[in-house]
Design a protein around this motif. Structure first.
Motif, PDB file in Angstrom:
ATOM      1  N   ALA A  15       8.886  32.904  32.880  1.00  0.00           N
ATOM      2  CA  ALA A  15       8.591  32.683  31.604  1.00  0.00           C
ATOM      3  C   ALA A  15      10.451  32.396  30.593  1.00  0.00           C
ATOM      4  CB  ALA A  15       8.764  33.963  31.201  1.00  0.00           C
ATOM      5  N   ALA A  16      11.440  33.741  31.879  1.00  0.00           N
ATOM      6  CA  ALA A  16      12.665  33.006  31.456  1.00  0.00           C
ATOM      7  C   ALA A  16      13.408  32.195  31.874  1.00  0.00           C
ATOM      8  CB  ALA A  16      13.293  34.252  32.261  1.00  0.00           C
ATOM      9  N   GLU A  17      12.948  31.608  32.826  1.00  0.00           N
ATOM     10  CA  GLU A  17      13.556  29.653  33.053  1.00  0.00           C
ATOM     11  C   GLU A  17      13.220  28.871  31.854  1.00  0.00           C
ATOM     12  OE1 GLU A  17      12.659  26.700  36.361  1.00  0.00           O
ATOM     13  OE2 GLU A  17      11.852  28.220  36.485  1.00  0.00           O
ATOM     14  N   ASN A  18      12.072  28.912  31.686  1.00  0.00           N
ATOM     15  CA  ASN A  18      11.484  28.173  30.769  1.00  0.00           C
ATOM     16  C   ASN A  18      12.253  28.658  29.399  1.00  0.00           C
ATOM     17  OD1 ASN A  18       9.429  26.673  31.152  1.00  0.00           O
ATOM     18  ND2 ASN A  18       7.908  28.277  31.427  1.00  0.00           N
ATOM     19  N   ALA A  19      12.601  29.649  28.960  1.00  0.00           N
ATOM     20  CA  ALA A  19      12.621  30.147  28.035  1.00  0.00           C
ATOM     21  C   ALA A  19      14.398  29.739  27.853  1.00  0.00           C
ATOM     22  CB  ALA A  19      13.570  31.544  27.885  1.00  0.00           C
ATOM     23  N   VAL A  20      15.160  29.843  29.341  1.00  0.00           N
ATOM     24  CA  VAL A  20      16.840  29.144  29.537  1.00  0.00           C
ATOM     25  C   VAL A  20      16.476  27.511  29.016  1.00  0.00           C
ATOM     26  CG1 VAL A  20      17.959  28.699  30.943  1.00  0.00           C
ATOM     27  CG2 VAL A  20      17.151  30.599  30.005  1.00  0.00           C
ATOM     28  N   LEU A  21      15.596  26.936  29.347  1.00  0.00           N
ATOM     29  CA  LEU A  21      15.344  24.679  29.137  1.00  0.00           C
ATOM     30  C   LEU A  21      15.383  24.797  27.542  1.00  0.00           C
ATOM     31  CD1 LEU A  21      13.467  23.775  32.861  1.00  0.00           C
ATOM     32  CD2 LEU A  21      16.208  24.433  32.499  1.00  0.00           C
ATOM     33  N   ALA A  22      14.479  25.921  27.181  1.00  0.00           N
ATOM     34  CA  ALA A  22      13.833  25.258  26.235  1.00  0.00           C
ATOM     35  C   ALA A  22      15.466  25.867  25.029  1.00  0.00           C
ATOM     36  CB  ALA A  22      12.970  26.586  25.836  1.00  0.00           C
ATOM     37  N   ALA A  23      15.885  26.569  25.454  1.00  0.00           N
ATOM     38  CA  ALA A  23      16.918  26.877  23.889  1.00  0.00           C
ATOM     39  C   ALA A  23      18.196  25.848  24.263  1.00  0.00           C
ATOM     40  CB  ALA A  23      17.543  28.535  24.621  1.00  0.00           C
ATOM     41  N   ALA A  24      17.952  25.631  25.935  1.00  0.00           N
ATOM     42  CA  ALA A  24      19.392  24.878  26.262  1.00  0.00           C
ATOM     43  C   ALA A  24      19.207  23.279  25.942  1.00  0.00           C
ATOM     44  CB  ALA A  24      19.342  24.103  28.133  1.00  0.00           C
ATOM     45  N   TYR A  25      17.862  23.401  25.463  1.00  0.00           N
ATOM     46  CA  TYR A  25      16.944  21.789  25.099  1.00  0.00           C
ATOM     47  C   TYR A  25      17.375  22.023  23.118  1.00  0.00           C
ATOM     48  CZ  TYR A  25      14.809  17.464  23.734  1.00  0.00           C
ATOM     49  OH  TYR A  25      13.856  16.865  23.717  1.00  0.00           O
ATOM     50  N   ASP A  26      16.648  22.616  22.806  1.00  0.00           N
ATOM     51  CA  ASP A  26      17.572  23.627  21.708  1.00  0.00           C
ATOM     52  C   ASP A  26      18.195  23.347  20.911  1.00  0.00           C
ATOM     53  OD1 ASP A  26      16.185  23.257  19.002  1.00  0.00           O
ATOM     54  OD2 ASP A  26      16.571  25.187  18.680  1.00  0.00           O
ATOM     55  N   LEU A  27      19.298  23.468  21.758  1.00  0.00           N
ATOM     56  CA  LEU A  27      20.856  23.696  21.014  1.00  0.00           C
ATOM     57  C   LEU A  27      20.851  22.610  21.717  1.00  0.00           C
ATOM     58  CD1 LEU A  27      22.154  27.122  22.627  1.00  0.00           C
ATOM     59  CD2 LEU A  27      22.621  26.139  19.910  1.00  0.00           C
ATOM     60  N   LEU A  28      20.479  21.679  22.319  1.00  0.00           N
ATOM     61  CA  LEU A  28      21.351  19.922  22.482  1.00  0.00           C
ATOM     62  C   LEU A  28      20.666  19.278  20.914  1.00  0.00           C
ATOM     63  CD1 LEU A  28      23.460  18.306  24.827  1.00  0.00           C
ATOM     64  CD2 LEU A  28      21.160  17.952  25.374  1.00  0.00           C
ATOM     65  N   ALA A  29      20.234  19.589  21.297  1.00  0.00           N
ATOM     66  CA  ALA A  29      18.993  18.533  20.206  1.00  0.00           C
ATOM     67  C   ALA A  29      19.636  18.886  18.986  1.00  0.00           C
ATOM     68  CB  ALA A  29      17.803  18.414  19.992  1.00  0.00           C
ATOM     69  N   THR A  30      19.989  20.515  18.344  1.00  0.00           N
ATOM     70  CA  THR A  30      20.457  20.897  17.088  1.00  0.00           C
ATOM     71  C   THR A  30      21.952  20.594  16.809  1.00  0.00           C
ATOM     72  OG1 THR A  30      19.945  23.059  17.324  1.00  0.00           O
ATOM     73  CG2 THR A  30      18.064  21.718  16.405  1.00  0.00           C
ATOM     74  N   GLU A  31      22.701  21.370  18.033  1.00  0.00           N
ATOM     75  CA  GLU A  31      24.118  21.844  18.047  1.00  0.00           C
ATOM     76  C   GLU A  31      24.528  20.530  17.711  1.00  0.00           C
ATOM     77  OE1 GLU A  31      24.346  24.258  15.665  1.00  0.00           O
ATOM     78  OE2 GLU A  31      22.200  24.771  15.591  1.00  0.00           O
ATOM     79  N   GLY A  32      24.773  20.051  19.541  1.00  0.00           N
ATOM     80  CA  GLY A  32      25.291  19.072  20.260  1.00  0.00           C
ATOM     81  C   GLY A  32      25.917  20.040  21.316  1.00  0.00           C
ATOM     82  N   LEU A  33      26.842  18.954  22.087  1.00  0.00           N
ATOM     83  CA  LEU A  33      26.614  19.492  23.310  1.00  0.00           C
ATOM     84  C   LEU A  33      27.866  20.768  23.407  1.00  0.00           C
ATOM     85  CD1 LEU A  33      25.881  18.130  26.426  1.00  0.00           C
ATOM     86  CD2 LEU A  33      27.618  16.985  26.072  1.00  0.00           C
ATOM     87  N   GLN A  34      28.851  20.255  23.040  1.00  0.00           N
ATOM     88  CA  GLN A  34      29.950  21.108  22.653  1.00  0.00           C
ATOM     89  C   GLN A  34      29.467  22.553  22.547  1.00  0.00           C
ATOM     90  OE1 GLN A  34      33.088  20.620  23.825  1.00  0.00           O
ATOM     91  NE2 GLN A  34      32.156  18.408  24.282  1.00  0.00           N
ATOM     92  N   ALA A  35      28.412  22.895  21.344  1.00  0.00           N
ATOM     93  CA  ALA A  35      27.889  24.002  21.110  1.00  0.00           C
ATOM     94  C   ALA A  35      26.708  24.524  22.437  1.00  0.00           C
ATOM     95  CB  ALA A  35      27.034  23.703  19.974  1.00  0.00           C
ATOM     96  N   THR A  36      26.401  23.955  22.820  1.00  0.00           N
ATOM     97  CA  THR A  36      25.417  23.980  24.184  1.00  0.00           C
ATOM     98  C   THR A  36      26.138  25.171  25.278  1.00  0.00           C
ATOM     99  OG1 THR A  36      23.787  22.534  23.990  1.00  0.00           O
ATOM    100  CG2 THR A  36      23.636  23.549  25.212  1.00  0.00           C
ATOM    101  N   THR A  37      26.631  25.792  25.104  1.00  0.00           N
ATOM    102  CA  THR A  37      27.489  26.977  25.822  1.00  0.00           C
ATOM    103  C   THR A  37      26.518  27.880  26.471  1.00  0.00           C
ATOM    104  OG1 THR A  37      27.687  28.688  24.466  1.00  0.00           O
ATOM    105  CG2 THR A  37      29.510  26.641  24.547  1.00  0.00           C
TER     106      THR A  37
END
Length: 195
Positions: A15-37
Motif C-alpha cells: 500500500a505504501a509503495e503504491n502510494a509513493v509511486l502514485a504520488a510521484a506519477y501525479d506530481l510529475l504529470a501535474t506539477e513537473g519534474l522540478q516539483a517532484t521532490t
C-alpha cells in the motif's frame, strides 16, 4: 545447511509503495519534474522520506519507477513485426505521446541532458530494458522470414526514432497518416527481397 541471512529493515508495504509511486506519477504529470521532490512525494503519499530512501536510492529512481509502472502498459511492443501489429502499436504509442506519458518522456529526456541520475535511470530503466524485449521480437521476425536479416538495434531505431523525433521537435504531428506511411516505408525496406 545454513539458513540465508534475514534481510535488514522492514518488508515493503504494498500500500505504501503504491502510494509513493502514485504520488510521484501525479506530481510529475501535474506539477513537473522540478516539483517532484522526495519531500513532495513523501508528503503526498503520507509516508516519511526515510521510507522512500529505504526503498529507492534517489529521486530519479522513484520517478522512473512511477513512470515505468504506467509506461509498460501504455507503450507495449507488438507481438510480431507485421504491418498490422506494428501500425497498431505505433499508433497507440503516438496517441499516448499526446498525453501525460508524452509530456513525461519529453521532460525526462530534457532533464537528462543536465542531470546524470535522471539520464541513467531513463536509459537503463526505460530504453535499454524495453530494447531487450524488442530485440527478441526482431530476432523472431528474422527467423520466421518476415523481415531481412539486419542489426536488431538499427531496426528498432528505424521503427521508433521517428516518433520520438516528432515528439521532441514538434515540427509535424504524430498522426495516424504519418504512422501508416512511416510503417509502410519501413517495412518495404525490411521485407526480404525475392531471389
Amino acid at each position: 545447511m545454513a539458513q540465508p541471512p534475514t534481510p535488514r529493515g522492514r518488508k515493503r508495504s504494498a500500500a505504501a509503495e503504491n502510494a509513493v509511486l502514485a504520488a510521484a506519477y501525479d506530481l510529475l504529470a501535474t506539477e513537473g519534474l522540478q516539483a517532484t521532490t522526495v519531500e513532495a512525494i513523501a508528503q503526498r503519499a503520507k509516508v516519511s522520506k526515510a521510507t522512500i530512501y529505504k526503498w529507492w536510492p534517489n529521486r530519479a529512481a522513484v520517478i522512473m519507477s512511477a513512470f515505468l509502472r504506467e509506461a509498460r502498459d501504455a507503450l507495449p511492443y507488438p507481438e510480431q513485426l507485421d504491418m498490422t501489429s506494428i501500425f497498431d502499436r505505433l499508433h497507440r504509442m503516438a496517441q499516448e505521446f499526446h498525453g501525460p506519458i508524452g509530456n513525461m518522456v519529453r521532460v525526462l529526456i530534457a532533464e537528462g541532458q543536465s542531470d546524470p541520475e535522471i539520464a541513467e535511470a531513463f536509459r537503463e530503466g526505460y530504453v535499454l530494458a524495453r530494447r531487450k524485449q524488442g530485440v527478441e521480437i526482431v530476432h523472431a521476425a528474422i527467423a520466421a522470414g518476415l523481415i531481412r536479416d539486419a542489426d536488431p538495434d538499427v531496426i528498432l531505431d528505424m521503427l521508433y526514432a521517428p516518433l520520438y523525433y516528432r515528439l521532441l521537435v514538434g515540427h509535424q504531428p504524430l498522426s495516424a497518416a504519418f504512422i501508416r506511411e512511416h510503417v509502410t516505408l519501413a517495412l518495404n525496406g525490411l521485407t526480404p527481397r525475392a531471389h
